[in-house]
Motif scaffolding. Structure first.
Motif, PDB file in Angstrom:
ATOM      1  N   VAL A   6       0.884  -1.173   0.006  1.00 49.75           N
ATOM      2  CA  VAL A   6       0.113  -0.042  -0.001  1.00 49.75           C
ATOM      3  C   VAL A   6       0.873   1.376   0.074  1.00 49.75           C
ATOM      4  O   VAL A   6       0.610   2.176  -0.539  1.00 49.75           O
ATOM      5  CB  VAL A   6      -0.973  -0.020   1.191  1.00 49.75           C
ATOM      6  N   GLY A   7       1.897   1.298   0.949  1.00 46.88           N
ATOM      7  CA  GLY A   7       2.740   2.252   0.621  1.00 46.88           C
ATOM      8  C   GLY A   7       3.433   2.695  -0.441  1.00 46.88           C
ATOM      9  O   GLY A   7       3.932   3.802  -0.931  1.00 46.88           O
ATOM     10  N   VAL A   8       3.836   1.550  -1.079  1.00 46.47           N
ATOM     11  CA  VAL A   8       4.572   1.705  -2.365  1.00 46.47           C
ATOM     12  C   VAL A   8       3.617   2.312  -3.458  1.00 46.47           C
ATOM     13  O   VAL A   8       3.923   3.007  -4.356  1.00 46.47           O
ATOM     14  CB  VAL A   8       5.127   0.259  -2.958  1.00 46.47           C
ATOM     15  N   LEU A   9       2.523   1.772  -3.612  1.00 43.59           N
ATOM     16  CA  LEU A   9       1.346   2.275  -4.308  1.00 43.59           C
ATOM     17  C   LEU A   9       1.001   3.648  -4.261  1.00 43.59           C
ATOM     18  O   LEU A   9       0.729   4.434  -5.260  1.00 43.59           O
ATOM     19  CB  LEU A   9       0.272   1.367  -4.552  1.00 43.59           C
ATOM     20  N   VAL A  10       1.124   3.972  -2.974  1.00 43.01           N
ATOM     21  CA  VAL A  10       0.583   5.555  -2.782  1.00 43.01           C
ATOM     22  C   VAL A  10       1.803   6.550  -2.860  1.00 43.01           C
ATOM     23  O   VAL A  10       1.592   7.326  -3.338  1.00 43.01           O
ATOM     24  CB  VAL A  10       0.259   5.569  -1.053  1.00 43.01           C
ATOM     25  N   ALA A  11       3.062   6.115  -2.435  1.00 42.89           N
ATOM     26  CA  ALA A  11       4.274   6.898  -2.567  1.00 42.89           C
ATOM     27  C   ALA A  11       4.854   7.299  -3.872  1.00 42.89           C
ATOM     28  O   ALA A  11       5.236   8.357  -4.483  1.00 42.89           O
ATOM     29  CB  ALA A  11       5.180   6.449  -1.628  1.00 42.89           C
ATOM     30  N   ALA A  12       4.677   6.093  -4.667  1.00 43.74           N
ATOM     31  CA  ALA A  12       5.267   6.191  -6.057  1.00 43.74           C
ATOM     32  C   ALA A  12       4.576   7.147  -6.821  1.00 43.74           C
ATOM     33  O   ALA A  12       5.510   8.078  -7.545  1.00 43.74           O
ATOM     34  CB  ALA A  12       5.309   4.893  -6.811  1.00 43.74           C
ATOM     35  N   PRO A  13       3.521   7.215  -7.125  1.00 47.17           N
ATOM     36  CA  PRO A  13       2.831   8.383  -8.182  1.00 47.17           C
ATOM     37  C   PRO A  13       3.046   9.832  -7.367  1.00 47.17           C
ATOM     38  O   PRO A  13       3.344  10.697  -8.349  1.00 47.17           O
ATOM     39  CB  PRO A  13       1.513   7.896  -8.274  1.00 47.17           C
ATOM     40  N   VAL A  14       3.184  10.011  -6.069  1.00 50.66           N
ATOM     41  CA  VAL A  14       3.354  11.088  -5.274  1.00 50.66           C
ATOM     42  C   VAL A  14       4.655  11.664  -5.608  1.00 50.66           C
ATOM     43  O   VAL A  14       4.906  13.028  -5.850  1.00 50.66           O
ATOM     44  CB  VAL A  14       2.917  11.140  -3.979  1.00 50.66           C
ATOM     45  N   LEU A  15       5.698  10.695  -5.599  1.00 49.06           N
ATOM     46  CA  LEU A  15       7.062  11.230  -5.826  1.00 49.06           C
ATOM     47  C   LEU A  15       7.268  11.786  -7.264  1.00 49.06           C
ATOM     48  O   LEU A  15       8.365  12.535  -7.567  1.00 49.06           O
ATOM     49  CB  LEU A  15       8.125  10.090  -5.394  1.00 49.06           C
ATOM     50  N   GLY A  16       6.721  11.136  -8.039  1.00 46.94           N
ATOM     51  CA  GLY A  16       6.809  11.270  -9.442  1.00 46.94           C
ATOM     52  C   GLY A  16       8.268  11.179  -9.875  1.00 46.94           C
ATOM     53  O   GLY A  16       9.037   9.879  -9.628  1.00 46.94           O
ATOM     54  N   GLU A  17       8.985  11.969 -10.637  1.00 49.47           N
ATOM     55  CA  GLU A  17      10.235  11.681 -11.294  1.00 49.47           C
ATOM     56  C   GLU A  17      11.118  11.744 -10.153  1.00 49.47           C
ATOM     57  O   GLU A  17      12.527  11.340 -10.369  1.00 49.47           O
ATOM     58  CB  GLU A  17      10.719  12.907 -12.158  1.00 49.47           C
ATOM     59  N   GLY A  18      11.103  12.393  -8.834  1.00 51.31           N
ATOM     60  CA  GLY A  18      11.939  12.546  -7.780  1.00 51.31           C
ATOM     61  C   GLY A  18      11.998  11.412  -7.084  1.00 51.31           C
ATOM     62  O   GLY A  18      12.755  11.297  -6.099  1.00 51.31           O
TER      63      GLY A  18
END
Length: 272
Positions: free
Chosen positions: A146-158
């Motif tokens: 769940v953490g990966v699915l939420v954090a990945a798109p928020v971080l984007g290219e960074g």
């Protein structure tokens, strides 16, 4: 004329499917604890709360990281590090599974029924530990996902999500949660009160180590490194100092084993 010889016919039991051997004492106790854990609503509410809190915490941490990642100060944040950082808060929801598995039975008096069914108090506590470790480990894997699915798109290219590193961080998070869940179970067997157990866990995992580290005195910092929360943090972060990550894992496992041993002693010497 000779009388015919009597023939004795012995009945042979009809062949049927072979019955499975009965489960061993520990297996039966584990099955009973497994059923009890899933039969109460608090288990489901706790797990749902852990998922929602993980999603919220991972999303918030990812937003902070993305906002801090500017053109003047570019950087790459791994998704796995966001998952690990989110444990600082969500662990207290997960370890509730461990402490409630035993303190609720003390509060309602159902532990007497449990001990009548399984007189060996050590076996009862071990069965609870097996169930809690398994459930919290799997829950940790789910929370990591769940953490990966939420954090990945928020971080984007960074953000970066290397497969090997992310899997390691998620698995390490699950192992950490399993051990603190067992630690909570052992302390709950000693203290019997969910509130008191949670206070002691909060002190041992965070408050006391931070108080020891704050002055910056080397001796106090080394003492803090032996506490379960700090040892688990070194393991999760993969630090090489003050000891390798595997030592942090072993220290946390030792704390969990010590709590179980204390809980077993308390169960043996006190009435349920």
């Amino acid at each position: 004329m000779n009388a015919p010889s009597a023939t004795t016919t012995r009945s042979t039991p009809a062949a049927g499917p072979s019955s499975a051997p009965p489960p061993g004492p520990l297996a039966g106790a584990v099955a009973a604890e497994w059923t009890k854990l899933w039969s109460v609503r608090s288990t489901w509410w706790t797990m749902l709360s852990a998922v929602l809190l993980t999603a919220a915490t991972a999303g918030q941490l990812a937003i902070y990281a993305a906002n801090a990642n500017t053109d003047d100060d570019p950087g790459v944040v791994t998704v796995g590090s966001i998952v690990i950082d989110s444990l600082e808060l969500t662990q207290y929801v997960v370890l509730a599974l461990g402490l409630l598995a035993v303190t609720v039975e003390f509060g309602t008096g159902t532990l007497r029924t449990t001990l009548r069914c399984t007189p060996s108090r050590g076996r009862v506590l071990l069965a609870k530990a097996v169930v809690i470790a398994a459930v919290t480990f799997v829950l940790g894997l789910v929370l990591g996902g769940v953490g990966v699915l939420v954090a990945a798109p928020v971080l984007g290219e960074g953000g970066a999500a290397p497969l090997g590193g992310t899997l390691r961080d998620v698995t390490a998070s699950a192992a950490y949660l399993a051990l603190v869940g067992v630690l909570a179970l052992g302390l709950g067997a000693v203290l019997r009160s969910p509130v008191l157990t949670l206070i002691v866990l909060l002190a041992g995992l965070m408050i006391v180590p931070l108080s020891l580290q704050e002055p910056g005195i080397a001796v106090l910092t080394r003492i803090a490194d032996g506490f379960p929360g700090v040892a688990g943090g070194h393991f999760l972060a993969g630090d090489t100092g003050p000891y390798p990550p595997v030592v942090g894992l072993l220290l946390l496992a030792a704390w969990a084993a010590a709590a179980l041993a204390a809980g077993r002693a308390a169960l043996r010497h006190r009435d349920a």
